[in-house]
Motif scaffolding. Structure first.
Motif, PDB file in Angstrom:
ATOM      1  N   GLN A   1      -5.500   6.427   4.488  1.00 60.05           N
ATOM      2  CA  GLN A   1      -6.266   6.479   5.735  1.00 60.05           C
ATOM      3  C   GLN A   1      -6.636   5.089   6.235  1.00 60.05           C
ATOM      4  OE1 GLN A   1      -9.540   9.075   4.819  1.00 60.05           O
ATOM      5  NE2 GLN A   1      -8.258  10.921   4.733  1.00 60.05           N
ATOM      6  N   LYS A   2      -7.081   4.219   5.324  1.00 55.43           N
ATOM      7  CA  LYS A   2      -7.486   2.866   5.715  1.00 55.43           C
ATOM      8  C   LYS A   2      -6.322   2.041   6.261  1.00 55.43           C
ATOM      9  CE  LYS A   2     -11.491   2.316   2.663  1.00 55.43           C
ATOM     10  NZ  LYS A   2     -12.014   1.617   1.459  1.00 55.43           N
ATOM     11  N   ASN A   3      -5.119   2.357   5.804  1.00 55.13           N
ATOM     12  CA  ASN A   3      -3.945   1.572   6.204  1.00 55.13           C
ATOM     13  C   ASN A   3      -3.004   2.350   7.130  1.00 55.13           C
ATOM     14  OD1 ASN A   3      -4.034  -1.063   4.420  1.00 55.13           O
ATOM     15  ND2 ASN A   3      -4.666   0.622   3.094  1.00 55.13           N
ATOM     16  N   SER A   4      -3.467   3.509   7.633  1.00 55.78           N
ATOM     17  CA  SER A   4      -2.692   4.333   8.577  1.00 55.78           C
ATOM     18  C   SER A   4      -1.286   4.620   8.059  1.00 55.78           C
ATOM     19  CB  SER A   4      -2.612   3.638   9.950  1.00 55.78           C
ATOM     20  OG  SER A   4      -3.908   3.416  10.466  1.00 55.78           O
TER      21      SER A   4
ATOM     22  N   GLU B   1      -5.648   8.993  -1.018  1.00 55.83           N
ATOM     23  CA  GLU B   1      -5.974   9.404   0.354  1.00 55.83           C
ATOM     24  C   GLU B   1      -6.745   8.321   1.097  1.00 55.83           C
ATOM     25  OE1 GLU B   1      -6.454  14.194   0.970  1.00 55.83           O
ATOM     26  OE2 GLU B   1      -8.104  13.119  -0.008  1.00 55.83           O
ATOM     27  N   ASP B   2      -7.700   7.736   0.409  1.00 50.76           N
ATOM     28  CA  ASP B   2      -8.538   6.703   1.023  1.00 50.76           C
ATOM     29  C   ASP B   2      -7.692   5.493   1.432  1.00 50.76           C
ATOM     30  OD1 ASP B   2     -11.170   5.603   1.705  1.00 50.76           O
ATOM     31  OD2 ASP B   2     -10.801   4.211   0.064  1.00 50.76           O
ATOM     32  N   ILE B   3      -6.790   5.080   0.560  1.00 48.05           N
ATOM     33  CA  ILE B   3      -5.916   3.940   0.858  1.00 48.05           C
ATOM     34  C   ILE B   3      -4.992   4.272   2.023  1.00 48.05           C
ATOM     35  CG2 ILE B   3      -4.042   2.486  -0.049  1.00 48.05           C
ATOM     36  CD1 ILE B   3      -5.378   2.895  -2.848  1.00 48.05           C
TER      37      ILE B   3
ATOM     38  N   ARG C   1      -7.956  11.364  -4.422  1.00 51.64           N
ATOM     39  CA  ARG C   1      -8.936  10.882  -3.430  1.00 51.64           C
ATOM     40  C   ARG C   1      -8.745   9.394  -3.157  1.00 51.64           C
ATOM     41  NH1 ARG C   1     -12.399  14.991  -5.679  1.00 51.64           N
ATOM     42  NH2 ARG C   1     -13.006  13.630  -7.402  1.00 51.64           N
ATOM     43  N   LEU C   2      -8.465   8.625  -4.213  1.00 53.08           N
ATOM     44  CA  LEU C   2      -8.216   7.197  -4.050  1.00 53.08           C
ATOM     45  C   LEU C   2      -6.969   6.963  -3.199  1.00 53.08           C
ATOM     46  CD1 LEU C   2      -8.731   4.228  -4.693  1.00 53.08           C
ATOM     47  CD2 LEU C   2      -7.504   4.560  -6.870  1.00 53.08           C
TER      48      LEU C   2
ATOM     49  N   TYR D   1       0.804  -1.218   0.000  1.00 54.03           N
ATOM     50  CA  TYR D   1       0.000   0.000   0.000  1.00 54.03           C
ATOM     51  C   TYR D   1       0.839   1.272   0.000  1.00 54.03           C
ATOM     52  CZ  TYR D   1      -3.760  -3.300   0.815  1.00 54.03           C
ATOM     53  OH  TYR D   1      -4.637  -4.341   0.675  1.00 54.03           O
TER      54      TYR D   1
ATOM     55  N   ILE E   1       0.321   3.974  -2.942  1.00 53.21           N
ATOM     56  CA  ILE E   1       0.002   5.386  -2.695  1.00 53.21           C
ATOM     57  C   ILE E   1       0.983   6.292  -3.432  1.00 53.21           C
ATOM     58  CG2 ILE E   1      -0.040   7.188  -0.910  1.00 53.21           C
ATOM     59  CD1 ILE E   1      -0.996   4.868   1.007  1.00 53.21           C
TER      60      ILE E   1
END
Length: 311
Positions: A147-150, A143-145, A140-141, A112, A116
């Protein structure tokens, strides 16, 4: 005046790869893995010097070595780095193809952090091409990845800032870039220079020229420390542009002279042509003699240098 959105991408890839290897330091690394990483390091060194054709050669070599031994992480990294070089060389189609391939591999192996970074780089190319709606979707994609994976991804904030500058949403751009700067370690010279340059660009766009010079000089200091030749030339050129626009022709000449000589040494003919036009105009305003600079630029573009960074 916009420039290098991904100056740190290649270095991050190298550091990330080595960081993963540290935990397994007790295990002897296979020779093919070591050889591939040696090529990545060589390509990165040429990239720092602004020698993109030589950099590209080593990244292709790394790709072949990693491919032969089916090292997917190394293949994805090589693709990402090749995409960065093509972006800098303004070959948008090739750049996007390599980033897409890198993204696909990173997705498959669930890396990930690499994913990113590759998405962020793809967004930068889309911003370069004024495909801003597509770029926003990619960011946005990413960012989402993250956030989900810290996963920290400060460089995404910088990309948003640049995108908002292009959209003339200056308030949002400043908010993003100030946040990016606050979260950037000044010891990370490449990222620190990139964020400061973006802020300098924003200050120019909004007519705050003294602040622009401050940020460009901060970028210059960081680029000098990292030895990023093209970045140094870009910073000097940007400061020269501000002085020229304000009728401060003598300092403009001095900054343009320093910038154009670096561009000549790294064989960036397009930038040399652009800066020479400005330099000649500024010199005529002051009566300053630029013949020595013209002499060196001509010789270096003809390959008559003793210590060219790209030799």
């Amino acid at each position: 005046m916009m420039k290098r959105f991904n100056t740190i991408a290649i270095l991050i890839a190298v550091l990330f790869f080595f960081g993963c290897a540290v935990g397994n330091a007790v295990k002897k690394k296979p020779g093919h893995l070591i050889s591939g990483m040696k090529e990545i390091k060589k390509g990165t060194a040429w990239y720092q010097k602004g020698c993109y054709k030589r950099s590209l050669e080593h990244f292709f070599r790394a790709h072949e070595l990693f491919t032969a031994s089916d090292q997917l992480s190394g293949i994805a990294m090589s693709m990402n780095n090749i995409g960065n070089i093509y972006r800098i060389m303004e070959d948008t189609d090739s750049s996007l193809l390599f980033f897409e391939e890198s993204i696909s591999i990173y997705q498959d192996i669930k890396d990930y952090s690499g994913l990113i970074q590759a998405l962020s780089n793809k967004a930068a190319v889309l911003i370069d091409s004024d495909r801003l709606k597509e770029a926003a979707g990619v960011l946005r994609l990413a960012e989402d990845i993250a956030q989900k994976n810290s996963i920290p991804a400060n460089h995404i904030l910088n990309k948003w800032g640049i995108l908002f500058i292009r959209q003339k949403e200056y308030g949002r751009a400043e908010e993003m870039l100030n946040s990016a700067l606050a979260n950037t370690d000044p010891a990370n010279y490449s990222e620190y220079a990139t964020v400061n340059f973006a802020l300098g660009t924003l200050m120019c766009e909004t007519g705050r020229y003294e602040e622009a010079v401050y940020f460009f000089k901060a970028a210059l200091d960081a680029d000098r420390l990292s030895g990023f030749h093209k970045g140094i030339a870009d910073d000097l050129s940007a400061i020269g542009d501000i002085n020229f626009s304000q009728g401060k022709y003598e300092p403009a000449v001095n900054f343009f002279k320093r910038s154009i000589k670096i561009y000549a040494l790294i064989e960036n003919r397009k930038k040399v042509s652009e800066i020479m036009d400005q330099l000649v105009k500024a010199a005529k305003k002051t009566g300053m003699d630029i013949s020595i600079t013209e002499h060196f630029v001509k010789n270096w573009l003809e390959g008559k240098s003793f210590e060219s960074p790209c030799n």
